[in-house]
Design a protein around this motif. Sequence first.
Motif, PDB file in Angstrom:
ATOM      1  N   ASN B  24       0.812  -1.211   0.000  1.00 59.27           N
ATOM      2  CA  ASN B  24       0.000   0.000   0.000  1.00 59.27           C
ATOM      3  C   ASN B  24       0.848   1.265   0.000  1.00 59.27           C
ATOM      4  O   ASN B  24       1.969   1.299   0.488  1.00 59.27           O
ATOM      5  CB  ASN B  24      -1.120  -0.051   1.034  1.00 59.27           C
ATOM      6  CG  ASN B  24      -0.839   0.652   2.314  1.00 59.27           C
ATOM      7  OD1 ASN B  24      -0.157   1.657   2.371  1.00 59.27           O
ATOM      8  ND2 ASN B  24      -1.390   0.105   3.376  1.00 59.27           N
ATOM      9  N   ARG B  25       0.279   2.266  -0.639  1.00 56.90           N
ATOM     10  CA  ARG B  25       1.019   3.477  -0.932  1.00 56.90           C
ATOM     11  C   ARG B  25       1.674   4.065   0.309  1.00 56.90           C
ATOM     12  O   ARG B  25       2.879   4.375   0.324  1.00 56.90           O
ATOM     13  CB  ARG B  25       0.050   4.513  -1.554  1.00 56.90           C
ATOM     14  CG  ARG B  25       0.711   5.742  -2.160  1.00 56.90           C
ATOM     15  CD  ARG B  25      -0.305   6.797  -2.633  1.00 56.90           C
ATOM     16  NE  ARG B  25      -1.325   6.297  -3.558  1.00 56.90           N
ATOM     17  CZ  ARG B  25      -1.114   5.806  -4.775  1.00 56.90           C
ATOM     18  NH1 ARG B  25       0.113   5.728  -5.240  1.00 56.90           N
ATOM     19  NH2 ARG B  25      -2.101   5.412  -5.534  1.00 56.90           N
ATOM     20  N   THR B  26       0.892   4.188   1.369  1.00 57.02           N
ATOM     21  CA  THR B  26       1.418   4.821   2.574  1.00 57.02           C
ATOM     22  C   THR B  26       2.583   4.044   3.166  1.00 57.02           C
ATOM     23  O   THR B  26       3.600   4.624   3.570  1.00 57.02           O
ATOM     24  CB  THR B  26       0.320   4.957   3.639  1.00 57.02           C
ATOM     25  OG1 THR B  26      -0.754   5.695   3.074  1.00 57.02           O
ATOM     26  CG2 THR B  26       0.830   5.672   4.852  1.00 57.02           C
ATOM     27  N   MET B  27       2.445   2.755   3.202  1.00 61.01           N
ATOM     28  CA  MET B  27       3.527   1.941   3.754  1.00 61.01           C
ATOM     29  C   MET B  27       4.815   2.170   2.959  1.00 61.01           C
ATOM     30  O   MET B  27       5.885   2.380   3.535  1.00 61.01           O
ATOM     31  CB  MET B  27       3.114   0.471   3.714  1.00 61.01           C
ATOM     32  CG  MET B  27       4.136  -0.464   4.304  1.00 61.01           C
ATOM     33  SD  MET B  27       3.440  -2.137   4.463  1.00 61.01           S
ATOM     34  CE  MET B  27       4.934  -3.126   4.332  1.00 61.01           C
ATOM     35  N   ALA B  28       4.697   2.170   1.656  1.00 66.48           N
ATOM     36  CA  ALA B  28       5.875   2.394   0.816  1.00 66.48           C
ATOM     37  C   ALA B  28       6.442   3.793   1.037  1.00 66.48           C
ATOM     38  O   ALA B  28       7.664   3.988   1.073  1.00 66.48           O
ATOM     39  CB  ALA B  28       5.517   2.182  -0.649  1.00 66.48           C
ATOM     40  N   GLN B  29       5.555   4.761   1.228  1.00 62.79           N
ATOM     41  CA  GLN B  29       6.033   6.138   1.407  1.00 62.79           C
ATOM     42  C   GLN B  29       6.745   6.328   2.740  1.00 62.79           C
ATOM     43  O   GLN B  29       7.765   7.013   2.811  1.00 62.79           O
ATOM     44  CB  GLN B  29       4.859   7.115   1.281  1.00 62.79           C
ATOM     45  CG  GLN B  29       4.357   7.210  -0.148  1.00 62.79           C
ATOM     46  CD  GLN B  29       3.357   8.327  -0.342  1.00 62.79           C
ATOM     47  OE1 GLN B  29       2.837   8.883   0.627  1.00 62.79           O
ATOM     48  NE2 GLN B  29       3.064   8.648  -1.592  1.00 62.79           N
ATOM     49  N   ILE B  30       6.192   5.735   3.771  1.00 65.67           N
ATOM     50  CA  ILE B  30       6.870   5.827   5.070  1.00 65.67           C
ATOM     51  C   ILE B  30       8.253   5.191   4.959  1.00 65.67           C
ATOM     52  O   ILE B  30       9.250   5.729   5.437  1.00 65.67           O
ATOM     53  CB  ILE B  30       6.053   5.140   6.183  1.00 65.67           C
ATOM     54  CG1 ILE B  30       4.739   5.891   6.418  1.00 65.67           C
ATOM     55  CG2 ILE B  30       6.856   5.058   7.482  1.00 65.67           C
ATOM     56  CD1 ILE B  30       3.820   5.232   7.437  1.00 65.67           C
ATOM     57  N   HIS B  31       8.292   4.047   4.304  1.00 76.03           N
ATOM     58  CA  HIS B  31       9.571   3.378   4.120  1.00 76.03           C
ATOM     59  C   HIS B  31      10.552   4.281   3.375  1.00 76.03           C
ATOM     60  O   HIS B  31      11.702   4.466   3.786  1.00 76.03           O
ATOM     61  CB  HIS B  31       9.368   2.056   3.378  1.00 76.03           C
ATOM     62  CG  HIS B  31      10.589   1.198   3.344  1.00 76.03           C
ATOM     63  ND1 HIS B  31      10.926   0.422   2.257  1.00 76.03           N
ATOM     64  CD2 HIS B  31      11.571   1.013   4.268  1.00 76.03           C
ATOM     65  CE1 HIS B  31      12.057  -0.207   2.520  1.00 76.03           C
ATOM     66  NE2 HIS B  31      12.463   0.116   3.726  1.00 76.03           N
ATOM     67  N   ALA B  32      10.078   4.864   2.300  1.00 73.79           N
ATOM     68  CA  ALA B  32      10.928   5.756   1.501  1.00 73.79           C
ATOM     69  C   ALA B  32      11.435   6.917   2.352  1.00 73.79           C
ATOM     70  O   ALA B  32      12.627   7.251   2.333  1.00 73.79           O
ATOM     71  CB  ALA B  32      10.148   6.282   0.294  1.00 73.79           C
ATOM     72  N   LEU B  33      10.535   7.502   3.110  1.00 73.37           N
ATOM     73  CA  LEU B  33      10.921   8.640   3.956  1.00 73.37           C
ATOM     74  C   LEU B  33      12.016   8.246   4.938  1.00 73.37           C
ATOM     75  O   LEU B  33      13.023   8.946   5.093  1.00 73.37           O
ATOM     76  CB  LEU B  33       9.694   9.152   4.722  1.00 73.37           C
ATOM     77  CG  LEU B  33       9.953  10.235   5.778  1.00 73.37           C
ATOM     78  CD1 LEU B  33      10.574  11.475   5.154  1.00 73.37           C
ATOM     79  CD2 LEU B  33       8.662  10.604   6.508  1.00 73.37           C
ATOM     80  N   LEU B  34      11.831   7.114   5.592  1.00 80.42           N
ATOM     81  CA  LEU B  34      12.833   6.681   6.564  1.00 80.42           C
ATOM     82  C   LEU B  34      14.151   6.314   5.891  1.00 80.42           C
ATOM     83  O   LEU B  34      15.227   6.522   6.454  1.00 80.42           O
ATOM     84  CB  LEU B  34      12.307   5.509   7.400  1.00 80.42           C
ATOM     85  CG  LEU B  34      11.174   5.854   8.372  1.00 80.42           C
ATOM     86  CD1 LEU B  34      10.637   4.598   9.039  1.00 80.42           C
ATOM     87  CD2 LEU B  34      11.631   6.865   9.431  1.00 80.42           C
ATOM     88  N   LEU B  35      14.045   5.791   4.679  1.00 79.82           N
ATOM     89  CA  LEU B  35      15.272   5.425   3.956  1.00 79.82           C
ATOM     90  C   LEU B  35      16.173   6.629   3.695  1.00 79.82           C
ATOM     91  O   LEU B  35      17.394   6.507   3.724  1.00 79.82           O
ATOM     92  CB  LEU B  35      14.931   4.777   2.612  1.00 79.82           C
ATOM     93  CG  LEU B  35      14.608   3.292   2.596  1.00 79.82           C
ATOM     94  CD1 LEU B  35      14.201   2.863   1.196  1.00 79.82           C
ATOM     95  CD2 LEU B  35      15.789   2.456   3.069  1.00 79.82           C
ATOM     96  N   VAL B  36      15.566   7.759   3.416  1.00 81.51           N
ATOM     97  CA  VAL B  36      16.381   8.938   3.082  1.00 81.51           C
ATOM     98  C   VAL B  36      16.572   9.885   4.266  1.00 81.51           C
ATOM     99  O   VAL B  36      17.129  10.968   4.100  1.00 81.51           O
ATOM    100  CB  VAL B  36      15.800   9.713   1.877  1.00 81.51           C
ATOM    101  CG1 VAL B  36      15.802   8.824   0.631  1.00 81.51           C
ATOM    102  CG2 VAL B  36      14.414  10.245   2.164  1.00 81.51           C
ATOM    103  N   SER B  37      16.115   9.476   5.434  1.00 78.68           N
ATOM    104  CA  SER B  37      16.277  10.338   6.609  1.00 78.68           C
ATOM    105  C   SER B  37      17.469   9.886   7.442  1.00 78.68           C
ATOM    106  O   SER B  37      17.525   8.739   7.852  1.00 78.68           O
ATOM    107  CB  SER B  37      15.023  10.278   7.480  1.00 78.68           C
ATOM    108  OG  SER B  37      13.928  10.767   6.733  1.00 78.68           O
ATOM    109  N   PRO B  38      18.398  10.776   7.691  1.00 76.04           N
ATOM    110  CA  PRO B  38      19.608  10.383   8.412  1.00 76.04           C
ATOM    111  C   PRO B  38      19.320   9.963   9.854  1.00 76.04           C
ATOM    112  O   PRO B  38      19.958   9.055  10.365  1.00 76.04           O
ATOM    113  CB  PRO B  38      20.474  11.640   8.370  1.00 76.04           C
ATOM    114  CG  PRO B  38      19.564  12.761   8.020  1.00 76.04           C
ATOM    115  CD  PRO B  38      18.418  12.183   7.272  1.00 76.04           C
TER     116      PRO B  38
END
Lengths: 168, 168
Positions: B24-38
Amino acid sequence: MKLTEAKQQFISNWGAFGTHWGINRTMAQIHALLLVSPDPMTQDDIMEELNISRGNTNMNIRELINWGLVDRVLLSGERKEFFTAEKDIWKVVTQIVKERKKRELEPMLQLLDKLENVEGDKKDKHVKTFVDTVSSIRKLGRQADKTLDRMIRAEESWFVGSLIKIFK
Amino acid sequence: MKLTEAKQQFISNWGAFGTHWGINRTMAQIHALLLVSPDPMTQDDIMEELNISRGNTNMNIRELINWGLVDRVLLSGERKEFFTAEKDIWKVVTQIVKERKKRELEPMLQLLDKLENVEGDKKDKHVKTFVDTVSSIRKLGRQADKTLDRMIRAEESWFVGSLIKIFK
DNA sequence: CCGAATTTTCAAAATATACTGAAAGATAGA
DNA sequence: TCTATCTTTCAGTATATTTTGAAAATTCGG
Protein backbone atom coordinates in the motif's frame (compact mmCIF):
# COMPACT_ATOMS: atom_id res chain seq x y z
CA MET A 1 -9.89 -34.64 -5.38
CA LYS A 2 -11.95 -34.38 -8.54
CA LEU A 3 -10.77 -32.39 -11.53
CA THR A 4 -13.58 -29.86 -11.28
CA GLU A 5 -12.78 -29.05 -7.70
CA ALA A 6 -9.05 -28.99 -8.28
CA LYS A 7 -9.51 -26.64 -11.20
CA GLN A 8 -11.62 -24.30 -9.11
CA GLN A 9 -9.09 -24.28 -6.33
CA PHE A 10 -6.31 -23.59 -8.75
CA ILE A 11 -8.17 -20.72 -10.37
CA SER A 12 -9.29 -19.16 -7.14
CA ASN A 13 -5.87 -19.37 -5.50
CA TRP A 14 -4.12 -18.12 -8.57
CA GLY A 15 -6.43 -15.12 -8.49
CA ALA A 16 -5.63 -14.42 -4.85
CA PHE A 17 -1.94 -14.87 -5.55
CA GLY A 18 -2.13 -12.34 -8.37
CA THR A 19 -3.66 -9.68 -6.14
CA HIS A 20 -0.56 -9.85 -3.93
CA TRP A 21 1.47 -8.89 -6.94
CA GLY A 22 -0.61 -6.01 -8.24
CA ILE A 23 -2.57 -8.06 -10.76
CA ASN A 24 -6.30 -7.96 -10.65
CA ARG A 25 -8.09 -11.05 -9.54
CA THR A 26 -10.11 -11.60 -12.69
CA MET A 27 -7.16 -11.24 -14.99
CA ALA A 28 -5.23 -13.81 -13.00
CA GLN A 29 -8.21 -16.15 -12.95
CA ILE A 30 -8.77 -16.00 -16.68
CA HIS A 31 -5.11 -16.71 -17.14
CA ALA A 32 -5.30 -19.67 -14.76
CA LEU A 33 -8.36 -21.04 -16.52
CA LEU A 34 -6.71 -20.86 -19.92
CA LEU A 35 -3.52 -22.39 -18.56
CA VAL A 36 -5.31 -25.55 -17.51
CA SER A 37 -7.66 -25.76 -20.50
CA PRO A 38 -6.51 -28.05 -23.27
CA ASP A 39 -8.45 -26.28 -26.01
CA PRO A 40 -8.90 -22.63 -26.90
CA MET A 41 -11.94 -21.01 -25.33
CA THR A 42 -14.39 -18.32 -26.37
CA GLN A 43 -15.39 -15.28 -24.34
CA ASP A 44 -18.68 -16.99 -23.60
CA ASP A 45 -16.95 -20.10 -22.31
CA ILE A 46 -14.85 -17.99 -19.98
CA MET A 47 -17.79 -15.88 -18.81
CA GLU A 48 -19.72 -18.96 -17.95
CA GLU A 49 -16.91 -20.81 -16.26
CA LEU A 50 -15.90 -17.89 -14.05
CA ASN A 51 -19.32 -16.27 -13.65
CA ILE A 52 -18.24 -12.86 -14.79
CA SER A 53 -19.75 -10.32 -17.14
CA ARG A 54 -19.02 -9.92 -20.80
CA GLY A 55 -17.36 -6.54 -20.33
CA ASN A 56 -15.09 -7.75 -17.58
CA THR A 57 -14.11 -10.79 -19.59
CA ASN A 58 -13.38 -8.79 -22.67
CA MET A 59 -11.34 -6.17 -20.86
CA ASN A 60 -9.16 -8.66 -19.04
CA ILE A 61 -8.58 -10.87 -22.07
CA ARG A 62 -7.35 -7.82 -23.89
CA GLU A 63 -5.06 -6.99 -21.03
CA LEU A 64 -3.67 -10.52 -21.04
CA ILE A 65 -3.04 -10.19 -24.76
CA ASN A 66 -1.19 -6.90 -24.10
CA TRP A 67 0.97 -8.70 -21.59
CA GLY A 68 1.72 -11.31 -24.23
CA LEU A 69 0.30 -14.13 -22.13
CA VAL A 70 -2.76 -14.97 -24.20
CA ASP A 71 -3.29 -15.28 -27.92
CA ARG A 72 -6.30 -14.83 -30.10
CA VAL A 73 -6.91 -17.92 -32.20
CA LEU A 74 -9.15 -18.22 -35.23
CA LEU A 75 -10.57 -21.65 -35.81
CA SER A 76 -11.61 -22.37 -39.36
CA GLY A 77 -15.33 -22.59 -39.81
CA GLU A 78 -15.95 -20.67 -36.58
CA ARG A 79 -17.18 -17.14 -36.47
CA LYS A 80 -16.23 -16.57 -32.84
CA GLU A 81 -12.76 -15.74 -31.60
CA PHE A 82 -10.99 -18.24 -29.39
CA PHE A 83 -8.32 -17.63 -26.80
CA THR A 84 -5.45 -19.69 -25.60
CA ALA A 85 -2.62 -19.20 -23.12
CA GLU A 86 1.05 -19.91 -23.58
CA LYS A 87 1.61 -23.12 -21.60
CA ASP A 88 5.39 -23.11 -21.38
CA ILE A 89 5.84 -21.71 -17.89
CA TRP A 90 9.34 -20.55 -18.52
CA LYS A 91 8.10 -18.45 -21.42
CA VAL A 92 5.31 -17.11 -19.25
CA VAL A 93 7.75 -16.01 -16.57
CA THR A 94 10.11 -14.47 -19.09
CA GLN A 95 7.28 -12.55 -20.66
CA ILE A 96 6.09 -11.20 -17.32
CA VAL A 97 9.60 -10.19 -16.31
CA LYS A 98 10.08 -8.45 -19.64
CA GLU A 99 6.90 -6.44 -19.30
CA ARG A 100 7.34 -5.45 -15.68
CA LYS A 101 10.91 -4.45 -16.34
CA LYS A 102 9.77 -2.18 -19.14
CA ARG A 103 6.79 -0.77 -17.30
CA GLU A 104 8.23 -0.37 -13.82
CA LEU A 105 11.94 -0.93 -13.40
CA GLU A 106 13.11 1.20 -16.30
CA PRO A 107 11.05 4.29 -15.43
CA MET A 108 12.18 3.97 -11.82
CA LEU A 109 15.83 3.88 -12.88
CA GLN A 110 15.35 7.00 -14.95
CA LEU A 111 13.92 8.78 -11.96
CA LEU A 112 16.76 7.67 -9.71
CA ASP A 113 19.32 8.91 -12.21
CA LYS A 114 17.71 12.31 -12.08
CA LEU A 115 17.38 12.40 -8.30
CA GLU A 116 20.97 11.48 -7.68
CA ASN A 117 21.97 14.87 -9.05
CA VAL A 118 20.26 16.79 -6.29
CA GLU A 119 21.83 20.18 -5.48
CA GLY A 120 23.35 20.85 -2.12
CA ASP A 121 26.29 20.34 0.14
CA LYS A 122 27.31 16.70 0.50
CA LYS A 123 28.52 17.52 3.99
CA ASP A 124 24.92 18.17 5.02
CA LYS A 125 23.86 14.80 6.41
CA HIS A 126 20.40 15.13 4.91
CA VAL A 127 21.84 15.57 1.46
CA LYS A 128 24.37 12.83 2.05
CA THR A 129 21.85 10.26 3.23
CA PHE A 130 19.52 11.06 0.36
CA VAL A 131 22.20 10.77 -2.27
CA ASP A 132 23.70 7.63 -0.77
CA THR A 133 20.35 5.89 -0.54
CA VAL A 134 19.22 6.85 -4.01
CA SER A 135 22.57 5.91 -5.40
CA SER A 136 22.64 2.46 -3.84
CA ILE A 137 19.11 1.71 -4.98
CA ARG A 138 20.03 2.89 -8.44
CA LYS A 139 23.08 0.66 -8.56
CA LEU A 140 21.18 -2.38 -7.40
CA GLY A 141 18.44 -1.59 -9.90
CA ARG A 142 20.88 -1.25 -12.78
CA GLN A 143 22.44 -4.54 -11.86
CA ALA A 144 19.06 -6.25 -11.68
CA ASP A 145 18.13 -4.71 -15.00
CA LYS A 146 21.21 -6.15 -16.68
CA THR A 147 20.72 -9.53 -15.12
CA LEU A 148 17.10 -9.70 -16.16
CA ASP A 149 18.12 -8.81 -19.69
CA ARG A 150 20.43 -11.77 -19.66
CA MET A 151 17.69 -13.94 -18.27
CA ILE A 152 15.32 -12.80 -20.99
CA ARG A 153 17.85 -13.62 -23.62
CA ALA A 154 18.01 -17.03 -21.95
CA GLU A 155 21.62 -17.46 -22.88
CA GLU A 156 23.38 -17.77 -19.60
CA SER A 157 23.13 -17.23 -15.83
CA TRP A 158 22.54 -19.69 -13.07
CA PHE A 159 18.81 -19.27 -13.08
CA VAL A 160 18.33 -19.94 -16.71
CA GLY A 161 21.00 -22.57 -16.58
CA SER A 162 19.42 -24.54 -13.82
CA LEU A 163 15.93 -24.06 -15.11
CA ILE A 164 16.62 -24.83 -18.71
CA LYS A 165 17.82 -28.24 -17.65
CA ILE A 166 14.43 -28.91 -16.19
CA PHE A 167 12.22 -27.41 -18.81
CA LYS A 168 13.79 -27.81 -22.18
CA MET B 1 16.77 20.16 -8.09
CA LYS B 2 16.53 21.04 -4.41
CA LEU B 3 16.64 18.36 -1.72
CA THR B 4 13.09 19.02 -0.56
CA GLU B 5 11.69 18.53 -4.02
CA ALA B 6 13.86 15.51 -4.75
CA LYS B 7 12.80 13.91 -1.52
CA GLN B 8 9.14 14.45 -2.33
CA GLN B 9 9.54 12.98 -5.77
CA PHE B 10 11.35 9.99 -4.38
CA ILE B 11 8.68 9.37 -1.76
CA SER B 12 5.79 9.82 -4.10
CA ASN B 13 7.24 7.62 -6.82
CA TRP B 14 8.27 4.97 -4.37
CA GLY B 15 4.69 4.91 -3.18
CA ALA B 16 3.34 4.49 -6.69
CA PHE B 17 5.92 1.82 -7.39
CA GLY B 18 4.83 -0.07 -4.30
CA THR B 19 1.20 -0.14 -5.38
CA HIS B 20 2.24 -2.01 -8.53
CA TRP B 21 3.63 -4.70 -6.29
CA GLY B 22 0.74 -5.10 -3.92
CA ILE B 23 2.13 -2.81 -1.22
CA ASN B 24 0.00 0.00 0.00
CA ARG B 25 1.02 3.48 -0.93
CA THR B 26 1.42 4.82 2.57
CA MET B 27 3.53 1.94 3.75
CA ALA B 28 5.88 2.39 0.82
CA GLN B 29 6.03 6.14 1.41
CA ILE B 30 6.87 5.83 5.07
CA HIS B 31 9.57 3.38 4.12
CA ALA B 32 10.93 5.76 1.50
CA LEU B 33 10.92 8.64 3.96
CA LEU B 34 12.83 6.68 6.56
CA LEU B 35 15.27 5.43 3.96
CA VAL B 36 16.38 8.94 3.08
CA SER B 37 16.28 10.34 6.61
CA PRO B 38 19.61 10.38 8.41
CA ASP B 39 18.10 10.30 11.91
CA PRO B 40 15.36 8.23 13.48
CA MET B 41 11.92 9.86 13.35
CA THR B 42 8.86 9.85 15.59
CA GLN B 43 5.31 9.10 14.55
CA ASP B 44 4.59 12.81 14.72
CA ASP B 45 7.49 13.63 12.42
CA ILE B 46 6.22 11.13 9.89
CA MET B 47 2.60 12.28 10.16
CA GLU B 48 3.64 15.82 9.53
CA GLU B 49 6.04 15.10 6.70
CA LEU B 50 3.58 12.92 4.79
CA ASN B 51 0.35 14.60 5.86
CA ILE B 52 -1.31 11.47 7.08
CA SER B 53 -3.31 10.65 10.18
CA ARG B 54 -2.01 9.20 13.39
CA GLY B 55 -3.85 5.91 12.95
CA ASN B 56 -2.61 5.40 9.44
CA THR B 57 0.94 6.18 10.45
CA ASN B 58 0.84 3.84 13.40
CA MET B 59 -0.65 0.96 11.46
CA ASN B 60 1.81 1.17 8.61
CA ILE B 61 4.84 1.57 10.83
CA ARG B 62 3.81 -1.57 12.62
CA GLU B 63 3.44 -3.34 9.31
CA LEU B 64 6.91 -2.23 8.26
CA ILE B 65 8.25 -3.57 11.53
CA ASN B 66 6.52 -6.90 10.84
CA TRP B 67 8.23 -7.00 7.49
CA GLY B 68 11.52 -6.43 9.24
CA LEU B 69 12.21 -3.24 7.31
CA VAL B 70 11.89 -0.73 10.12
CA ASP B 71 13.11 -0.78 13.70
CA ARG B 72 11.86 0.86 16.83
CA VAL B 73 14.61 2.87 18.47
CA LEU B 74 14.63 4.25 21.98
CA LEU B 75 16.68 7.36 22.45
CA SER B 76 17.85 7.96 25.98
CA GLY B 77 16.13 10.83 27.67
CA GLU B 78 13.23 10.71 25.19
CA ARG B 79 9.80 9.49 26.09
CA LYS B 80 8.68 9.03 22.48
CA GLU B 81 9.53 6.10 20.27
CA PHE B 82 11.68 6.68 17.23
CA PHE B 83 11.79 4.71 14.01
CA THR B 84 14.53 4.00 11.56
CA ALA B 85 14.86 1.96 8.38
CA GLU B 86 17.57 -0.47 7.43
CA LYS B 87 19.65 1.43 4.86
CA ASP B 88 21.63 -1.43 3.35
CA ILE B 89 19.60 -2.05 0.22
CA TRP B 90 20.85 -5.57 -0.19
CA LYS B 91 19.56 -6.42 3.26
CA VAL B 92 16.26 -4.74 2.43
CA VAL B 93 15.83 -6.82 -0.70
CA THR B 94 16.79 -10.01 1.09
CA GLN B 95 14.31 -9.29 3.82
CA ILE B 96 11.49 -8.64 1.36
CA VAL B 97 12.30 -11.79 -0.59
CA LYS B 98 12.35 -13.79 2.60
CA GLU B 99 8.96 -12.56 3.70
CA ARG B 100 7.22 -12.87 0.37
CA LYS B 101 8.61 -16.33 -0.06
CA LYS B 102 7.21 -17.35 3.30
CA ARG B 103 3.87 -15.62 2.87
CA GLU B 104 3.18 -16.37 -0.78
CA LEU B 105 5.47 -18.81 -2.52
CA GLU B 106 5.45 -21.51 0.13
CA PRO B 107 1.67 -21.69 0.56
CA MET B 108 1.30 -21.74 -3.21
CA LEU B 109 3.71 -24.67 -3.47
CA GLN B 110 1.78 -26.57 -0.85
CA LEU B 111 -1.39 -26.08 -2.84
CA LEU B 112 0.23 -27.21 -6.06
CA ASP B 113 1.53 -30.36 -4.41
CA LYS B 114 -1.99 -31.19 -3.39
CA LEU B 115 -3.54 -30.36 -6.76
CA GLU B 116 -1.09 -32.44 -8.72
CA ASN B 117 -2.68 -35.54 -7.19
CA VAL B 118 -6.03 -34.95 -8.81
CA GLU B 119 -8.05 -38.10 -9.49
CA GLY B 120 -8.87 -39.13 -13.01
CA ASP B 121 -7.66 -40.68 -16.18
CA LYS B 122 -4.45 -39.16 -17.48
CA LYS B 123 -5.60 -40.00 -20.98
CA ASP B 124 -8.41 -37.49 -20.63
CA LYS B 125 -6.89 -34.37 -22.11
CA HIS B 126 -8.52 -32.15 -19.49
CA VAL B 127 -6.88 -34.13 -16.71
CA LYS B 128 -3.63 -34.27 -18.59
CA THR B 129 -3.41 -30.55 -19.28
CA PHE B 130 -4.30 -29.73 -15.71
CA VAL B 131 -1.73 -32.06 -14.23
CA ASP B 132 0.96 -31.01 -16.69
CA THR B 133 0.42 -27.33 -16.06
CA VAL B 134 0.25 -27.63 -12.30
CA SER B 135 3.27 -29.85 -12.33
CA SER B 136 5.40 -27.50 -14.39
CA ILE B 137 4.46 -24.53 -12.27
CA ARG B 138 5.26 -26.55 -9.19
CA LYS B 139 8.66 -27.53 -10.51
CA LEU B 140 9.55 -24.00 -11.44
CA GLY B 141 8.31 -22.80 -8.07
CA ARG B 142 10.36 -25.38 -6.18
CA GLN B 143 13.41 -24.38 -8.12
CA ALA B 144 12.83 -20.71 -7.43
CA ASP B 145 12.29 -21.52 -3.78
CA LYS B 146 15.62 -23.26 -3.51
CA THR B 147 17.42 -20.54 -5.36
CA LEU B 148 15.93 -17.83 -3.20
CA ASP B 149 17.01 -19.77 -0.15
CA ARG B 150 20.52 -19.70 -1.46
CA MET B 151 20.23 -16.02 -2.19
CA ILE B 152 18.98 -15.37 1.33
CA ARG B 153 21.92 -17.23 2.75
CA ALA B 154 23.99 -14.97 0.56
CA GLU B 155 26.60 -17.61 0.09
CA GLU B 156 26.62 -18.22 -3.62
CA SER B 157 24.67 -17.75 -6.86
CA TRP B 158 25.24 -15.35 -9.69
CA PHE B 159 22.97 -12.72 -8.32
CA VAL B 160 24.54 -12.53 -4.94
CA GLY B 161 27.93 -12.98 -6.48
CA SER B 162 27.62 -10.10 -8.84
CA LEU B 163 25.87 -7.91 -6.34
CA ILE B 164 28.14 -8.60 -3.42
CA LYS B 165 31.03 -7.27 -5.46
CA ILE B 166 29.24 -3.97 -5.68
CA PHE B 167 27.82 -3.65 -2.22
CA LYS B 168 30.18 -5.23 0.19
C1' DC C 1 -0.67 4.85 42.43
C1' DC C 2 -1.67 9.09 39.68
C1' DG C 3 -1.95 11.53 35.62
C1' DA C 4 0.11 13.38 31.57
C1' DA C 5 2.20 11.73 27.46
C1' DT C 6 2.19 8.48 24.10
C1' DT C 7 0.55 4.55 21.46
C1' DT C 8 -3.01 1.58 19.73
C1' DT C 9 -7.50 0.34 18.15
C1' DC C 10 -11.39 0.31 15.19
C1' DA C 11 -15.96 1.95 13.41
C1' DA C 12 -17.17 5.08 10.10
C1' DA C 13 -15.96 7.80 6.01
C1' DA C 14 -13.38 8.45 1.98
C1' DT C 15 -11.14 6.80 -1.84
C1' DA C 16 -9.68 3.67 -5.28
C1' DT C 17 -10.50 -0.27 -7.99
C1' DA C 18 -13.15 -3.62 -10.35
C1' DC C 19 -17.44 -5.17 -12.53
C1' DT C 20 -21.78 -4.97 -14.92
C1' DG C 21 -24.81 -4.69 -18.69
C1' DA C 22 -26.78 -2.35 -22.23
C1' DA C 23 -25.78 0.11 -26.24
C1' DA C 24 -22.74 1.10 -29.95
C1' DG C 25 -19.50 -0.68 -33.14
C1' DA C 26 -17.46 -4.07 -36.10
C1' DT C 27 -17.48 -8.12 -39.00
C1' DA C 28 -18.57 -11.63 -42.20
C1' DG C 29 -21.60 -14.41 -44.85
C1' DA C 30 -25.65 -14.32 -47.83
C1' DT D 1 -25.80 -4.10 -49.12
C1' DC D 2 -28.19 -6.09 -45.29
C1' DT D 3 -28.53 -8.52 -41.15
C1' DA D 4 -27.37 -11.65 -37.66
C1' DT D 5 -23.55 -12.50 -34.85
C1' DC D 6 -19.94 -11.25 -32.24
C1' DT D 7 -16.83 -7.69 -29.95
C1' DT D 8 -15.88 -3.45 -27.62
C1' DT D 9 -16.86 0.49 -24.90
C1' DC D 10 -18.00 2.99 -20.86
C1' DA D 11 -21.16 5.31 -17.49
C1' DG D 12 -23.02 3.77 -13.51
C1' DT D 13 -22.81 0.55 -9.67
C1' DA D 14 -20.69 -2.40 -6.54
C1' DT D 15 -16.91 -3.91 -3.96
C1' DA D 16 -12.56 -3.64 -1.68
C1' DT D 17 -9.08 -1.04 0.33
C1' DT D 18 -7.28 2.70 2.74
C1' DT D 19 -7.62 6.52 5.84
C1' DT D 20 -9.33 9.20 9.53
C1' DG D 21 -9.91 10.64 14.22
C1' DA D 22 -11.59 10.11 18.54
C1' DA D 23 -11.71 6.95 22.32
C1' DA D 24 -9.41 3.35 24.82
C1' DA D 25 -5.28 1.39 26.38
C1' DT D 26 -0.70 1.65 27.80
C1' DT D 27 3.45 3.55 29.63
C1' DC D 28 6.47 6.00 32.53
C1' DG D 29 8.14 9.58 35.69
C1' DG D 30 7.19 11.34 39.97
